[in-house]
Write a protein that holds these residues in place. Structure first.
Motif, PDB file in Angstrom:
ATOM      1  N   PRO A  90       0.839  -1.201   0.000  1.00 29.13           N
ATOM      2  CA  PRO A  90       0.000   0.000   0.000  1.00 29.13           C
ATOM      3  C   PRO A  90       0.872   1.249   0.000  1.00 29.13           C
ATOM      4  O   PRO A  90       2.013   1.207   0.439  1.00 29.13           O
ATOM      5  CB  PRO A  90      -0.755  -0.105   1.323  1.00 29.13           C
ATOM      6  CG  PRO A  90       0.175  -0.869   2.223  1.00 29.13           C
ATOM      7  CD  PRO A  90       0.982  -1.792   1.335  1.00 29.13           C
ATOM      8  N   CYS A  91       0.348   2.359  -0.485  1.00 29.68           N
ATOM      9  CA  CYS A  91       1.039   3.643  -0.377  1.00 29.68           C
ATOM     10  C   CYS A  91       0.962   4.107   1.071  1.00 29.68           C
ATOM     11  O   CYS A  91      -0.107   4.048   1.677  1.00 29.68           O
ATOM     12  CB  CYS A  91       0.372   4.670  -1.288  1.00 29.68           C
ATOM     13  SG  CYS A  91       0.998   6.339  -1.047  1.00 29.68           S
ATOM     14  N   PRO A  92       2.085   4.588   1.645  1.00 30.46           N
ATOM     15  CA  PRO A  92       2.052   5.062   3.040  1.00 30.46           C
ATOM     16  C   PRO A  92       1.142   6.277   3.223  1.00 30.46           C
ATOM     17  O   PRO A  92       0.781   6.606   4.345  1.00 30.46           O
ATOM     18  CB  PRO A  92       3.500   5.422   3.356  1.00 30.46           C
ATOM     19  CG  PRO A  92       4.309   5.008   2.194  1.00 30.46           C
ATOM     20  CD  PRO A  92       3.408   4.673   1.047  1.00 30.46           C
ATOM     21  N   TRP A  93       0.789   6.962   2.153  1.00 30.59           N
ATOM     22  CA  TRP A  93      -0.150   8.081   2.260  1.00 30.59           C
ATOM     23  C   TRP A  93      -1.586   7.571   2.434  1.00 30.59           C
ATOM     24  O   TRP A  93      -2.526   8.319   2.414  1.00 30.59           O
ATOM     25  CB  TRP A  93      -0.054   8.990   1.032  1.00 30.59           C
ATOM     26  CG  TRP A  93       0.910  10.127   1.170  1.00 30.59           C
ATOM     27  CD1 TRP A  93       0.581  11.430   1.419  1.00 30.59           C
ATOM     28  CD2 TRP A  93       2.334  10.102   1.043  1.00 30.59           C
ATOM     29  NE1 TRP A  93       1.714  12.194   1.457  1.00 30.59           N
ATOM     30  CE2 TRP A  93       2.799  11.414   1.248  1.00 30.59           C
ATOM     31  CE3 TRP A  93       3.274   9.087   0.820  1.00 30.59           C
ATOM     32  CZ2 TRP A  93       4.159  11.744   1.198  1.00 30.59           C
ATOM     33  CZ3 TRP A  93       4.612   9.418   0.773  1.00 30.59           C
ATOM     34  CH2 TRP A  93       5.045  10.733   0.964  1.00 30.59           C
ATOM     35  N   ARG A  94      -1.674   6.279   2.532  1.00 31.91           N
ATOM     36  CA  ARG A  94      -2.942   5.618   2.823  1.00 31.91           C
ATOM     37  C   ARG A  94      -3.997   5.815   1.744  1.00 31.91           C
ATOM     38  O   ARG A  94      -5.185   5.957   2.028  1.00 31.91           O
ATOM     39  CB  ARG A  94      -3.488   6.056   4.188  1.00 31.91           C
ATOM     40  CG  ARG A  94      -2.545   5.642   5.307  1.00 31.91           C
ATOM     41  CD  ARG A  94      -3.028   6.077   6.656  1.00 31.91           C
ATOM     42  NE  ARG A  94      -2.065   5.690   7.687  1.00 31.91           N
ATOM     43  CZ  ARG A  94      -2.174   6.011   8.950  1.00 31.91           C
ATOM     44  NH1 ARG A  94      -3.213   6.721   9.371  1.00 31.91           N
ATOM     45  NH2 ARG A  94      -1.269   5.625   9.808  1.00 31.91           N
ATOM     46  N   HIS A  95      -3.517   5.859   0.506  1.00 35.18           N
ATOM     47  CA  HIS A  95      -4.461   5.823  -0.601  1.00 35.18           C
ATOM     48  C   HIS A  95      -5.056   4.461  -0.689  1.00 35.18           C
ATOM     49  O   HIS A  95      -4.479   3.493  -0.257  1.00 35.18           O
ATOM     50  CB  HIS A  95      -3.732   6.047  -1.930  1.00 35.18           C
ATOM     51  CG  HIS A  95      -3.290   7.439  -2.080  1.00 35.18           C
ATOM     52  ND1 HIS A  95      -2.196   7.800  -2.813  1.00 35.18           N
ATOM     53  CD2 HIS A  95      -3.804   8.568  -1.566  1.00 35.18           C
ATOM     54  CE1 HIS A  95      -2.070   9.098  -2.760  1.00 35.18           C
ATOM     55  NE2 HIS A  95      -3.015   9.585  -2.001  1.00 35.18           N
ATOM     56  N   ARG A  96      -6.156   4.403  -1.375  1.00 36.41           N
ATOM     57  CA  ARG A  96      -6.634   3.092  -1.764  1.00 36.41           C
ATOM     58  C   ARG A  96      -5.701   2.568  -2.836  1.00 36.41           C
ATOM     59  O   ARG A  96      -5.082   3.327  -3.558  1.00 36.41           O
ATOM     60  CB  ARG A  96      -8.020   3.223  -2.363  1.00 36.41           C
ATOM     61  CG  ARG A  96      -9.032   2.961  -1.305  1.00 36.41           C
ATOM     62  CD  ARG A  96     -10.366   2.755  -1.938  1.00 36.41           C
ATOM     63  NE  ARG A  96     -11.317   3.399  -1.068  1.00 36.41           N
ATOM     64  CZ  ARG A  96     -12.559   3.590  -1.389  1.00 36.41           C
ATOM     65  NH1 ARG A  96     -12.994   3.219  -2.569  1.00 36.41           N
ATOM     66  NH2 ARG A  96     -13.382   4.153  -0.530  1.00 36.41           N
ATOM     67  N   LEU A 122       7.931   4.733  -7.622  1.00 38.31           N
ATOM     68  CA  LEU A 122       7.478   5.523  -8.785  1.00 38.31           C
ATOM     69  C   LEU A 122       6.197   6.295  -8.433  1.00 38.31           C
ATOM     70  O   LEU A 122       6.085   7.492  -8.701  1.00 38.31           O
ATOM     71  CB  LEU A 122       7.219   4.562  -9.951  1.00 38.31           C
ATOM     72  CG  LEU A 122       7.274   5.107 -11.373  1.00 38.31           C
ATOM     73  CD1 LEU A 122       7.172   3.948 -12.365  1.00 38.31           C
ATOM     74  CD2 LEU A 122       6.219   6.122 -11.669  1.00 38.31           C
ATOM     75  N   HIS A 123       5.261   5.606  -7.810  1.00 41.29           N
ATOM     76  CA  HIS A 123       4.013   6.277  -7.416  1.00 41.29           C
ATOM     77  C   HIS A 123       4.281   7.425  -6.439  1.00 41.29           C
ATOM     78  O   HIS A 123       3.701   8.503  -6.552  1.00 41.29           O
ATOM     79  CB  HIS A 123       3.038   5.281  -6.785  1.00 41.29           C
ATOM     80  CG  HIS A 123       1.966   5.959  -5.989  1.00 41.29           C
ATOM     81  ND1 HIS A 123       0.899   6.615  -6.589  1.00 41.29           N
ATOM     82  CD2 HIS A 123       1.828   6.151  -4.651  1.00 41.29           C
ATOM     83  CE1 HIS A 123       0.151   7.162  -5.637  1.00 41.29           C
ATOM     84  NE2 HIS A 123       0.692   6.897  -4.455  1.00 41.29           N
ATOM     85  N   MET A 124       5.170   7.180  -5.452  1.00 45.88           N
ATOM     86  CA  MET A 124       5.421   8.222  -4.436  1.00 45.88           C
ATOM     87  C   MET A 124       6.088   9.449  -5.060  1.00 45.88           C
ATOM     88  O   MET A 124       5.831  10.584  -4.643  1.00 45.88           O
ATOM     89  CB  MET A 124       6.237   7.660  -3.271  1.00 45.88           C
ATOM     90  CG  MET A 124       5.426   6.661  -2.443  1.00 45.88           C
ATOM     91  SD  MET A 124       6.158   6.247  -0.833  1.00 45.88           S
ATOM     92  CE  MET A 124       7.637   5.383  -1.351  1.00 45.88           C
ATOM     93  N   ALA A 127       2.961  11.037  -7.316  1.00 44.08           N
ATOM     94  CA  ALA A 127       1.817  11.626  -6.617  1.00 44.08           C
ATOM     95  C   ALA A 127       2.222  12.503  -5.440  1.00 44.08           C
ATOM     96  O   ALA A 127       1.469  13.390  -5.040  1.00 44.08           O
ATOM     97  CB  ALA A 127       0.883  10.511  -6.137  1.00 44.08           C
ATOM     98  N   HIS A 128       3.392  12.243  -4.845  1.00 42.01           N
ATOM     99  CA  HIS A 128       3.747  12.940  -3.610  1.00 42.01           C
ATOM    100  C   HIS A 128       5.076  13.689  -3.696  1.00 42.01           C
ATOM    101  O   HIS A 128       5.493  14.302  -2.717  1.00 42.01           O
ATOM    102  CB  HIS A 128       3.790  11.942  -2.452  1.00 42.01           C
ATOM    103  CG  HIS A 128       2.570  11.067  -2.391  1.00 42.01           C
ATOM    104  ND1 HIS A 128       1.327  11.569  -2.075  1.00 42.01           N
ATOM    105  CD2 HIS A 128       2.400   9.748  -2.650  1.00 42.01           C
ATOM    106  CE1 HIS A 128       0.439  10.570  -2.133  1.00 42.01           C
ATOM    107  NE2 HIS A 128       1.060   9.465  -2.482  1.00 42.01           N
ATOM    108  N   GLY A 129       5.775  13.587  -4.823  1.00 41.38           N
ATOM    109  CA  GLY A 129       7.077  14.252  -4.952  1.00 41.38           C
ATOM    110  C   GLY A 129       8.074  13.725  -3.933  1.00 41.38           C
ATOM    111  O   GLY A 129       9.016  14.423  -3.552  1.00 41.38           O
TER     112      GLY A 129
HETATM  113 ZN   LIG Z   1       0.038   7.572  -2.626  1.00 44.75          ZN
END
Ligand SMILES: [Zn+2]
Length: 150
Positions: A90-96, A122-124, A127-129
Motif C-alpha cells: 500500500p502507499c504510506p499516504w494511505r491511498h486506496r 514511482l508512485h510516491m 503523486a507525492h514528490g
Molecule cells: Zn500515494
C-alpha cells in the motif's frame, strides 16, 4: 514547509515502516516534508517536475515489463529490466490501491551506471514528490534520474 497533522503522522509511519528494509527514510534525520521540499528545489533547478520524471520512469517500466525479465533496449543508450515480484504494497499516504513489488532497473549500456525503482517508489515520486530519505533502499537522486532519463 509547514507541517500539517497529516504529514506528521506520515513522518512516523514512514520511519517505522517495515514494508521495505529500513523503511522509506533510511537514516535520514530530516522530516518527510523537508525531504520533499529539498528534492522539489533540486527539481526546479534541473527544470523538470516530479510528474514529468515519473512519467518517463513509467514508460521505461512499461517497455521493460514487456520483455518479461530480460534486459531490453529502451532507447539507443539504455537498457532496462523488470523483476516481477509477487505481492503488492500500500502507499504510506494511505491511498486506496496497492503497488506491485516489481522493480525496474535501468542501465547505461556498457557501464555499471544503474538506477532502480519499485512501482511504489514511482508512485510516491509521481503523486507525492517523495524520492525517499537518504539511505533508503529505493532512494533515487533526482539529478541522477534526470541524467539517466533525459
Ligand atoms: Zn500515494
Amino acid at each position: 514547509m509547514r507541517q500539517g497533522p497529516e504529514i506528521e503522522h506520515l513522518d512516523a509511519d514512514l520511519r517505522r515502516s517495515t514494508l521495505v528494509a529500513g523503511g522509506f527514510m533510511g537514516a535520514d534525520p530530516r522530516s518527510v516534508a523537508d525531504v520533499i521540499d529539498a528534492d522539489a528545489g533540486e527539481l526546479s533547478r534541473l527544470g523538470v517536475t516530479a510528474r514529468e520524471l515519473a512519467s518517463r520512469m513509467r514508460e521505461v517500466t512499461n517497455q521493460a515489463a514487456r520483455a518479461q525479465g530480460v534486459w531490453t533496449e529502451v532507447d539507443p543508450e539504455h537498457e532496462a529490466q523488470v523483476d516481477e515480484a509477487r505481492g503488492a504494497l500500500p502507499c504510506p499516504w494511505r491511498h486506496r490501491g496497492r503497488y506491485f513489488k516489481r522493480i525496474t532497473t535501468i542501465r547505461r549500456k556498457g557501464s555499471d551506471d544503474i538506477l532502480r525503482w519499485s512501482d511504489l517508489s514511482l508512485h510516491m515520486i509521481d503523486a507525492h514528490g517523495f524520492f525517499e530519505g537518504k539511505g533508503s533502499m529505493f532512494r533515487v537522486e533526482p539529478a541522477a534520474l534526470v541524467q539517466m532519463l533525459y
